[in-house]
Design an enzyme around this catalytic site. Structure first.
Site, short mmCIF file in Angstrom:
data_model
loop_
_atom_site.label_atom_id
_atom_site.label_comp_id
_atom_site.label_asym_id
_atom_site.label_seq_id
_atom_site.Cartn_x
_atom_site.Cartn_y
_atom_site.Cartn_z
N THR A 96 0.85 -1.19 0.00
CA THR A 96 0.00 0.00 0.00
C THR A 96 0.89 1.25 0.00
O THR A 96 2.05 1.19 0.40
CB THR A 96 -0.96 0.00 1.21
OG1 THR A 96 -0.18 -0.09 2.40
CG2 THR A 96 -1.92 -1.18 1.14
N THR A 115 1.41 4.45 1.57
CA THR A 115 2.16 5.01 2.70
C THR A 115 3.10 3.97 3.31
O THR A 115 4.24 4.28 3.64
CB THR A 115 1.19 5.55 3.77
OG1 THR A 115 0.35 6.54 3.16
CG2 THR A 115 1.93 6.16 4.94
N CYS A 116 2.63 2.75 3.41
CA CYS A 116 3.43 1.67 4.00
C CYS A 116 4.68 1.39 3.16
O CYS A 116 5.76 1.17 3.70
CB CYS A 116 2.59 0.41 4.13
SG CYS A 116 1.06 0.63 5.03
N SER A 117 4.52 1.39 1.85
CA SER A 117 5.62 1.05 0.93
C SER A 117 6.53 2.21 0.61
O SER A 117 7.73 2.03 0.42
CB SER A 117 5.05 0.51 -0.38
OG SER A 117 4.34 -0.68 -0.16
#
Length: 183
Positions: A52, A54-56
Site C-alpha cells: 500500500t 504510505t506503508c511502501s
C-alpha cells in the site's frame, strides 16, 4: 498500552531451506511471539497492508533507513507486523529491498486483535487490517506506545502517519536515555 505484555501468538512464517527442492525453497515455520520478544529490546511498527502507498513509500523504507540508529540506542531488532500472509510479506520485502527490518506475517490477525488494533478496511476491500502504531517492547512488555489518532472501522481518516514514525520512537529512546543519565 504501556506496561502491557505482548500477546503470545503463533505466527505462520516461511523460511528459506536449501534442502527443499524446486523454485521455491522455503518451508513453513511457526514462530511464537514469546520467543521473538523475550529477553530483548524490540522496536515494532504495524501498518494496514503490504504494497500500500504510505506503508511502501514512507513507513517501511524509513524504518529500514534508520535501523542502525535503533541499534545504536540498544534496540536489537526492528519488526514490522502486518495482517498479511507470509507469501505477501516475503514478496513485499523483496520488492522494497529490505535487508534489516524483519517482516512478520500476522495472516489471521491474531496478534493485531490481541493488541486491540484490528480494524476493518472494508471500504477499500481489504477486510480486517491493523491500525497504524509503533512501540518499544522490553522483554515482552510494552515500554513505549505511539498510535495514530482516530482509530476507526469506517475509513473516516486520511490514513494518518505522524505518531508511529521511526523518528518518534528514536526521540522516545533518546529521552529515556537522558532521564536515565539524569537520575
Amino acid at each position: 498500552m504501556i506496561g502491557r505484555n505482548i500477546p503470545e501468538v503463533t505466527l505462520k512464517t516461511r523460511v528459506r531451506d536449501e534442502s527443499v527442492d524446486g523454485e521455491n525453497p522455503f518451508r513453513w515455520e511457526d514462530v511464537n511471539t514469546k520467543d521473538l520478544f523475550s529477553g530483548k529490546r524490540i522496536a515494532v511498527f504495524s501498518l494496514p497492508g503490504a504494497f500500500t502507498p504510505t506503508c511502501s513509500n514512507e513507513q517501511c523504507p524509513a524504518y529500514e533507513r534508520l535501523y542502525e540508529e535503533f541499534q545504536a540506542r540498544g534496540v536489537e531488532e526492528v519488526y514490522c507486523i502486518s495482517v498479511n500472509d507470509a507469501f505477501v510479506m516475503y514478496q513485499w520485502g523483496k520488492s522494497l529491498g529490505l535487508e534489516k527490518v524483519k517482516l512478520l506475517p500476522d495472516g489471521s490477525g491474531d496478534f493485531t486483535r490481541r493488541m486491540g488494533m484490528l480494524i476493518k478496511k472494508n471500504h477499500l476491500g481489504f477486510g480486517d487490517r491493523s491500525w497504524r502504531y509503533s512501540m518499544i517492547a522490553d522483554d515482552g512488555v510494552v515500554s513505549a506506545w505511539f498510535e495514530e489518532p482516530g482509530i476507526n472501522d469506517d475509513g473516516v481518516d486520511n490514513d494518518p502517519y505522524v505518531e508511529s514514525t521511526p523518528e518518534k520512537l528514536l526521540e522516545w529512546l533518546d529521552s529515556e536515555e537522558a532521564s536515565r543519565k539524569a537520575a
